[in-house]
Design a protein around this motif. Structure first.
Motif, mmCIF file in Angstrom:
data_model
loop_
_atom_site.group_PDB
_atom_site.id
_atom_site.type_symbol
_atom_site.label_atom_id
_atom_site.label_comp_id
_atom_site.label_asym_id
_atom_site.label_seq_id
_atom_site.Cartn_x
_atom_site.Cartn_y
_atom_site.Cartn_z
ATOM 1 N N UNK A 12 0.704 -1.050 0.064
ATOM 2 C CA UNK A 12 0.060 -0.029 0.041
ATOM 3 C C UNK A 12 0.824 1.196 0.031
ATOM 4 N N UNK A 13 0.632 2.090 -1.072
ATOM 5 C CA UNK A 13 1.423 3.364 -1.096
ATOM 6 C C UNK A 13 0.780 4.425 -1.128
ATOM 7 N N UNK A 14 1.085 5.503 -0.220
ATOM 8 C CA UNK A 14 0.351 6.486 -0.031
ATOM 9 C C UNK A 14 0.687 7.737 -1.064
ATOM 10 N N UNK A 15 1.906 7.555 -1.968
ATOM 11 C CA UNK A 15 2.366 8.467 -3.047
ATOM 12 C C UNK A 15 1.818 7.700 -4.197
ATOM 13 N N UNK A 16 1.541 8.544 -4.987
ATOM 14 C CA UNK A 16 1.081 8.063 -6.516
ATOM 15 C C UNK A 16 2.152 7.223 -7.127
ATOM 16 N N UNK A 17 1.808 6.018 -8.031
ATOM 17 C CA UNK A 17 3.059 5.625 -8.858
ATOM 18 C C UNK A 17 3.185 6.451 -9.950
ATOM 19 N N UNK A 18 4.319 6.079 -10.598
ATOM 20 C CA UNK A 18 4.676 6.840 -12.023
ATOM 21 C C UNK A 18 3.287 6.952 -12.981
ATOM 22 N N UNK A 90 -1.679 -9.347 -8.081
ATOM 23 C CA UNK A 90 -1.335 -8.771 -6.704
ATOM 24 C C UNK A 90 -1.432 -7.356 -6.941
ATOM 25 N N UNK A 91 -2.180 -6.922 -7.962
ATOM 26 C CA UNK A 91 -2.322 -5.242 -8.260
ATOM 27 C C UNK A 91 -3.604 -4.927 -7.333
ATOM 28 N N UNK A 162 -4.161 2.220 7.717
ATOM 29 C CA UNK A 162 -5.643 1.892 7.314
ATOM 30 C C UNK A 162 -6.465 2.779 6.412
ATOM 31 N N UNK A 163 -6.163 4.065 6.773
ATOM 32 C CA UNK A 163 -6.665 5.193 5.791
ATOM 33 C C UNK A 163 -6.021 5.328 4.628
ATOM 34 N N UNK A 164 -4.942 4.932 4.389
ATOM 35 C CA UNK A 164 -4.055 4.876 3.149
ATOM 36 C C UNK A 164 -4.707 3.674 2.516
#
Length: 240
Positions: A12-18, A90-91, A162-164
């Motif tokens: 889980x990543x809070x920052x957007x991907x490329x 897994x996405x 959790x919020x992310x």
């Protein structure tokens, strides 16, 4: 039943991907309110596209009721009922179960692309820190399918994992004709605020076939604005 994923879920990543390329559709989401309730993954699984399964956090999955203003070739209101998915690669993603909108051309174009939009009469009224969203579907169809959400916006927060999990979603999963596809979404990091639910009258969740929430939401959040772009939808590998 949804097909079980064969790969472990991505982090889980809070920052957007490329940013995806190409990403032809630009959007801005404003005055976004998120309401979430836990729900048994077994209730959600049959509603997901083949090749996906419910995404879970500490063994539970969640149903979201999300209302906002959207700008893309004009401005309109939207409220969606959504659940969370992970595909066989897994996405992590979102599956929209219903999508209310007050702009008919957008509804027709999006339905042609496989999204479950319904044309509704909608409003958003702001009174300082209080926001009231309303929605009622146009006929044909049951005219009682709609909702009313009233919240009070609080201070900015530093989101928890959790919020992310509930908000930092970077793709959609949907069924188009005979294939399950995924479409990437890039946008700014969510500037989340705490919020308080003041009133809720909802028939949209039950219209999807899921039970109506009976408890207070596990999470109530607000975000003033993000800008982003949708990428091109592609088949989920191995699903026909």
């Amino acid at each position: 039943m949804a097909k079980r994923a064969t790969a472990a879920p991505e982090p889980i990543t809070a920052e957007p991907p490329v940013r995806p390329r190409p990403a032809p559709l630009g959007v801005a989401l404003n005055d976004v309110t998120f309401l979430h309730w836990p729900i048994d993954p077994a209730r959600v699984g049959p509603l997901l596209p083949p090749g996906t399964e419910p995404d879970t956090y500490d063994g539970e999955t969640y149903i979201g009721l999300v209302a906002f203003r959207m700008r893309s070739y004009g401005e309109f209101l939207e409220t969606n009922v959504r659940v969370y998915s992970v595909d066989e690669n897994g996405r992590r993603g979102i599956v929209f179960l219903s999508m209310e909108c007050d702009r008919l051309p957008w509804v027709l174009a999006a339905r042609a692309g496989g999204l479950p939009y319904a044309w509704s009469r909608m409003s958003l009224v702001r009174d300082v820190h209080r926001l009231t969203y309303t929605s009622l579907r146009h006929r044909p169809g049951p005219s009682t399918r709609g909702n009313r959400i009233r919240i009070r916006v609080g201070s900015p927060i530093e989101p928890t994992p959790f919020e992310h999990f509930l908000t930092a979603r970077w793709r959609l999963h949907l069924r188009v004709l005979d294939r399950t596809v995924t479409a990437p979404l890039f946008h700014d990091r969510w500037p989340l605020h705490a919020a308080e639910l003041l009133d809720l009258d909802d028939q949209l969740v039950t219209a999807t076939g899921l039970p109506a929430p009976t408890d207070a939401p596990a999470s109530v959040l607000y975000a003033p604005s993000v800008h982003g772009r949708f990428g091109v939808a592609r088949p989920v590998r191995g699903v026909g």
